[in-house]
Design an enzyme around this catalytic site. Structure first.
Site, mmCIF file in Angstrom:
data_model
loop_
_atom_site.group_PDB
_atom_site.id
_atom_site.type_symbol
_atom_site.label_atom_id
_atom_site.label_comp_id
_atom_site.label_asym_id
_atom_site.label_seq_id
_atom_site.Cartn_x
_atom_site.Cartn_y
_atom_site.Cartn_z
ATOM 1 N N TYR A 126 0.842 -1.200 0.000
ATOM 2 C CA TYR A 126 0.000 0.000 0.000
ATOM 3 C C TYR A 126 0.875 1.247 0.000
ATOM 4 C CZ TYR A 126 -3.663 3.242 1.586
ATOM 5 O OH TYR A 126 -4.541 4.290 1.704
ATOM 6 N N SER A 127 1.891 1.275 0.868
ATOM 7 C CA SER A 127 2.816 2.407 0.894
ATOM 8 C C SER A 127 3.498 2.578 -0.456
ATOM 9 C CB SER A 127 3.872 2.216 1.982
ATOM 10 O OG SER A 127 3.342 2.415 3.267
ATOM 11 N N ALA A 128 3.958 1.477 -1.036
ATOM 12 C CA ALA A 128 4.624 1.553 -2.336
ATOM 13 C C ALA A 128 3.703 2.164 -3.381
ATOM 14 C CB ALA A 128 5.078 0.158 -2.771
ATOM 15 N N SER A 129 2.434 1.743 -3.376
ATOM 16 C CA SER A 129 1.490 2.248 -4.378
ATOM 17 C C SER A 129 1.184 3.718 -4.164
ATOM 18 C CB SER A 129 0.194 1.423 -4.343
ATOM 19 O OG SER A 129 -0.530 1.609 -3.138
#
Length: 325
Positions: free
Chosen positions: A158-161
């Site tokens: 989620y953080s990466a996205s």
């Protein structure tokens, strides 16, 4: 009483419109008089939201579309343009999540989160930007979240996205900088009271719920609707934008560690749950007229939540400044 229809005739497309923020925003635009085309994976959820738009005094055309399929999004965008006679604003609100320590979550689930939260948004813009360029106007609203500024342990993909979405928006903004009537707008709320946690994959071994003080989806919807007439690069909802920006460079590792400790405690106190992939790979069920929210007292807690987010960021800033002395 019918709301002031100050956006009468405005042509709006919303993807990820079947629940949560997307659904609340559809209803808000319907109240304001906008003409709507709504897209999502789940037909039942879309029909439910369309009925809520009618009850709000408006109407909406719905189409099922999987925004991870670039070809399907291109067809959807062309049909929406033809149905509406153009597109003035496109709100990309599709999103999924999976909770758990990175090594405990199947890599296919991580990949799915990136596909829906990042690649699908890129597909949306690839389909609608040529329409905006041909019209020489249009607003793309990109649903990011506070997670685009503050890393979220237990949700690494989620953080990466979300960090990726911020970079993507910035790059697009540069490309259209000579087109003053085309706008790229990022919306970054803190926690929002939607079915997101219920729908997320969960590999924590615990049955998790929303943190206290989560925002009402209607609060975020109001911010999105305002962008139709007052576009801006960044709209923070639930905490000051300056808190996000400071947290970005001040003490990101410390903030992530604090958040990880909070989530360790949160999951340890929760009831036991079974590992599952939620609705990562299939549509969720309709959220219903209350949007699937869980916290009936959230209105009294929003200020506390906003303050807590700001304090978290500013505490990290203080530590960072102290280390530099």
């Amino acid at each position: 009483m019918r709301a002031d229809r100050n956006l009468a005739g405005r042509r709006v497309v919303i993807t990820g419109a079947s629940s949560g923020i997307g659904a609340a925003t559809a209803v808000a635009f319907a109240k304001a008089g906008a003409r709507l085309v709504l897209g999502s994976r789940g037909k039942d959820g879309l029909d439910d939201v369309a009925q809520r738009c009618v009850e709000a005094g408006g109407s909406a055309i719905v189409r099922t579309v999987d925004c991870t399929d670039a070809g399907a999004v291109a067809v959807f965008a062309a049909e929406a343009r033809d149905l509406l006679g153009g597109i003035d604003l496109w709100f990309s609100c599709e999103g999924v999540g999976v909770l758990g320590r990175y090594e405990d979550v199947p890599i296919a689930d991580h990949a799915r989160v990136v596909d829906v939260n990042l690649v699908a948004h890129m597909n949306d813009v690839h389909a609608v930007l040529p329409i905006f360029l041909a019209q020489d106007h249009g607003t793309w609203v990109n649903m990011i979240s506070a997670g685009g500024f503050i890393a979220t342990p237990y949700a690494a993909a989620y953080s990466a996205s979300k960090f990726g979405l911020r970079g993507f928006s910035s790059a697009l903004r540069g490309e259209v900088s000579k087109r003053p009537h085309i706008h790229i707008c990022d919306v970054c709320p803190t926690f929002v009271d939607t079915p997101g946690v219920d729908h997320a994959g969960n590999y924590t071994g615990a049955r998790l719920s929303l943190p206290p003080g989560s925002l009402a989806p209607e609060t975020v919807a109001k911010a999105v609707v305002r962008l139709a007439t007052h576009p801006r690069n960044l709209t923070a909802v639930g905490a000051p934008a300056i808190a996000f920006k400071l947290g970005e460079f001040a003490a990101p590792n410390l903030l992530a560690a604090i958040m990880s400790g909070f989530l360790d405690s949160w999951s340890a106190r929760a009831a036991d749950g079974n590992d599952n992939d939620g609705v990562l790979f299939e549509p969720g069920v309709p959220a219903g007229p209350d949007g699937g929210r869980r916290d009936p007292h959230r209105g009294r807690k929003v200020a506390a939540a906003a303050g807590g987010m700001a304090v978290l960021v500013l505490a990290g800033v203080g530590v960072w400044l102290g280390r530099r002395r």
